[in-house]
Motif scaffolding. Sequence first.
Motif, short mmCIF file in Angstrom:
data_model
loop_
_atom_site.label_atom_id
_atom_site.label_comp_id
_atom_site.label_asym_id
_atom_site.label_seq_id
_atom_site.Cartn_x
_atom_site.Cartn_y
_atom_site.Cartn_z
N PRO A 16 0.84 -1.19 0.00
CA PRO A 16 0.00 0.00 0.00
C PRO A 16 0.88 1.25 0.00
O PRO A 16 1.63 1.49 0.92
CB PRO A 16 -0.79 -0.12 1.31
CG PRO A 16 -0.03 -1.06 2.16
CD PRO A 16 0.87 -1.88 1.27
N ARG A 97 12.92 3.10 20.50
CA ARG A 97 11.58 2.49 20.50
C ARG A 97 10.77 3.03 21.65
O ARG A 97 10.02 2.30 22.30
CB ARG A 97 11.67 0.98 20.63
CG ARG A 97 12.43 0.31 19.53
CD ARG A 97 12.44 -1.17 19.78
NE ARG A 97 11.13 -1.70 19.49
CZ ARG A 97 10.87 -2.43 18.42
NH1 ARG A 97 11.81 -2.74 17.59
NH2 ARG A 97 9.66 -2.87 18.18
N ASN A 230 14.34 0.76 9.72
CA ASN A 230 13.17 -0.06 9.42
C ASN A 230 13.38 -1.49 9.89
O ASN A 230 12.46 -2.13 10.37
CB ASN A 230 12.89 -0.04 7.91
CG ASN A 230 11.87 1.01 7.54
OD1 ASN A 230 11.08 1.44 8.37
ND2 ASN A 230 11.89 1.43 6.29
N ALA A 231 14.61 -1.99 9.72
CA ALA A 231 14.89 -3.36 10.16
C ALA A 231 14.93 -3.41 11.69
O ALA A 231 14.40 -4.34 12.30
CB ALA A 231 16.22 -3.84 9.57
N ALA A 233 13.29 -1.73 13.72
CA ALA A 233 11.94 -1.61 14.27
C ALA A 233 11.32 -2.99 14.49
O ALA A 233 10.33 -3.12 15.19
CB ALA A 233 11.06 -0.78 13.33
N LEU A 234 11.91 -4.03 13.90
CA LEU A 234 11.42 -5.40 14.08
C LEU A 234 12.19 -6.11 15.19
O LEU A 234 12.08 -7.32 15.34
CB LEU A 234 11.53 -6.19 12.78
CG LEU A 234 10.87 -5.56 11.56
CD1 LEU A 234 11.12 -6.41 10.32
CD2 LEU A 234 9.38 -5.41 11.78
N THR A 238 15.95 -9.61 14.73
CA THR A 238 15.46 -9.64 13.35
C THR A 238 16.34 -8.76 12.47
O THR A 238 16.67 -9.13 11.34
CB THR A 238 14.00 -9.16 13.29
OG1 THR A 238 13.26 -9.85 14.30
CG2 THR A 238 13.40 -9.45 11.94
N ALA A 288 4.01 3.41 9.54
CA ALA A 288 5.16 3.00 10.33
C ALA A 288 6.48 2.96 9.56
O ALA A 288 7.51 2.66 10.13
CB ALA A 288 4.89 1.62 10.93
N ASP A 289 6.45 3.26 8.26
CA ASP A 289 7.66 3.10 7.45
C ASP A 289 8.53 4.36 7.51
O ASP A 289 8.07 5.46 7.19
CB ASP A 289 7.25 2.82 6.00
CG ASP A 289 8.40 2.32 5.16
OD1 ASP A 289 9.55 2.70 5.45
OD2 ASP A 289 8.16 1.55 4.22
N TYR A 290 9.80 4.16 7.90
CA TYR A 290 10.68 5.33 8.05
C TYR A 290 11.03 5.98 6.71
O TYR A 290 11.47 7.13 6.68
CB TYR A 290 11.96 4.94 8.80
CG TYR A 290 11.70 4.74 10.27
CD1 TYR A 290 11.57 5.82 11.13
CD2 TYR A 290 11.54 3.46 10.80
CE1 TYR A 290 11.29 5.64 12.46
CE2 TYR A 290 11.26 3.27 12.14
CZ TYR A 290 11.14 4.37 12.96
OH TYR A 290 10.84 4.19 14.29
N ARG A 343 -5.13 3.11 23.01
CA ARG A 343 -4.08 2.18 22.59
C ARG A 343 -2.74 2.90 22.62
O ARG A 343 -2.54 3.88 21.91
CB ARG A 343 -4.36 1.67 21.19
CG ARG A 343 -3.63 0.39 20.90
CD ARG A 343 -4.33 -0.44 19.87
NE ARG A 343 -4.24 0.20 18.55
CZ ARG A 343 -4.72 -0.37 17.44
NH1 ARG A 343 -5.28 -1.54 17.50
NH2 ARG A 343 -4.62 0.25 16.28
N VAL A 345 1.03 3.77 21.93
CA VAL A 345 1.84 3.63 20.72
C VAL A 345 3.01 2.71 21.01
O VAL A 345 3.76 2.93 21.95
CB VAL A 345 2.40 4.99 20.28
CG1 VAL A 345 2.85 4.93 18.84
CG2 VAL A 345 1.39 6.08 20.49
N THR A 346 3.17 1.67 20.20
CA THR A 346 4.39 0.86 20.31
C THR A 346 5.23 1.12 19.08
O THR A 346 4.71 1.28 17.98
CB THR A 346 4.06 -0.63 20.39
OG1 THR A 346 3.15 -0.93 19.35
CG2 THR A 346 3.45 -0.99 21.71
N LEU A 347 6.51 1.21 19.30
CA LEU A 347 7.42 1.51 18.19
C LEU A 347 8.31 0.32 17.89
O LEU A 347 8.61 -0.44 18.76
CB LEU A 347 8.30 2.71 18.54
CG LEU A 347 7.53 4.02 18.67
CD1 LEU A 347 8.45 5.09 19.19
CD2 LEU A 347 6.98 4.43 17.33
#
Lengths: 347, 274
Positions: A16, A97, A230-231, A233-234, A238, A288-290, A343, A345-347
């Motif tokens: 998307p 985070r 971005n990596a 963030a997982l 990961t 969420a995408d940097y 809710r 926010v979780t980062l």
Amino acid sequence: MAATLVPPRARTGTLPRRRPLLGLAVGAGVLAAALALSLAIGGRPTSLAELLHALFTPDGSVADLAIRELRWPRTVNGLVVGACLGVAGCLSQGHTRNAVADPGLLGIYPGAALAVVGGSLVFGGAGTTTYAQAALAFCGAVVACAVVFAVGSATRHGVTPVTLVLAGAAVSALAGGFVSLIVLSSDAALDTLRFWQLGSVAVRGGLVPQMLPFVAVGLALAAANIGPLNALALGEDTARSLGVSVARARFLGLASLALLAACAVTLAGPIAFAGLLVPHMVRGLVGADYRWQLPGCALLGASLLLLADTAGRVIARPGELPVGVVLAVLGAPFFVHLARRRRLVTL
Amino acid sequence: MKSTEETTPILAAEGLSLGFDGRTVVHSLDLAFERGTVTTVIGPNGCGKSTLLRGLGRLLRPEAGRVTLDGAQIAAMPPRAVACRLSVLPQTPQAPAGLTVGELVARGRHPRQRWYQQFTGGDERAVSDALAATDISDLAGVPLEDLSGGQRQRAWISMTLAQETELLLLDEPTTYLDLAHQVEVLELVQRLNRELGRTVVMVLHDISLAARYSDRIVAMRDGRIVASGTPGEVITPRLLWDVFGLKAQVIAEPTDGRPHVVPIGGCRVVRAVS
């Protein structure tokens, strides 16, 4: 081989992309409006015709001068400071985070304040000129970051968000303590601090060209940090599995954060909340995408600072409120809103 | 001794010792994984099986010994080069709020991307193939937090698939899932192995499921290997007692004759001694 497993399917909606682009477009629109307002609104009202006249066919009229000599440097300064704070805020929240992390995380504000106040004590009047103060603030901020990073990475696991935040808190408290000590013992130092501590983009607009190389390096490092961020963030595991060198990614990200925040503090003094608010607003706009968040933070950070600065000129006519005060007043209710959200926010 | 590609194990540990916080958890361990097999590591809590997996996936630096990928030492290889051949799914991966399934899976392409070349047609194809392989193509636009546990686990496995690596290391991919979802995930792993030829090393808690879906079983206790071989060779009442302190019968499963564990009770829980 893949053909046996993967049935032929329409490849629709895999990635998307429309929403983030729309968000960035909104950000660019807001920035354009904020720029126009910042140039048009000042001590004396300016018509659109006068504004266009001053920008494109200046002939030295009073209105031309007010716009070109006063509002233009101030607006450019607000733009640069806001973009720096937005991106620095994004990096600080991304690397820790932590949704309430801000560029002050690395002890930048107390570090710069200590250098400025200490400079006025050691060098007297020579330490309080615009250039001397800028140099002191920049060095103080960078040294504070370096100390925080050195202390924060002196653990067995290397640098982690938690050790960084702890080291940042310790260095901030220490520098703040020294500032208090100096200010208590010297009236001149107190005056310097009072003047410096008002976050304002009005005074040091002339320093922008000198700071631009640092801003450019900071932004380039931030851009190079997008993929690793971005990596990360997982989760660190990961990220490592995805081939990210975690220590290097953290170091480059924090170096960028330090440079950008140091530039902002040099150009405008300490400005709270901008670096904290902007990433939250941008996440709502682009997700969420940097790759989208970082440019979005630059756009919205600049917009927020310009709008707050313009508002400060309107609210307190004929005087004006410094942008730092306006942002603090705006920022507190936003924080309450964040805390009340169902809710977290979780980062 | 130089061996040919046929005989070199795809992944191997030689004298591998692993630990963290100054404590050694895995003690000079030798292990080899053959190409195209599914191997499951079993053992009691705290026996070092997750640590072993982290070490094999170079998430943890060895204290001694080495891990080799096709005979080459993994620690000496560039991180990106390793990431193009081996992917690891950690036990409890984290994701930021609002991240969609499509965005998550696309991040599996990170090792193959450069700053000047962000998202190519090849990336796009790999992502949609990975989504299709895990049967979540229709969920691409859905935020991760809106998925069921089983769907979420498939999304994470899909991300490691998008990495297009020959080796998959999965740390307890069935944790927190009900039995139907556990089977769903393991069926997926089996398909990845049989149809895409991926070599899989995983950690599982359920011994019967491990027996059913694995070619090889490695049983660990206190950071050492107690037994390794086919499920039929390894999973015996004697081993279950030695490794888990579990009194159990092992019966042949009605469908394919693989060992199935029937606990009797009267357990003696073995604690890892450090």
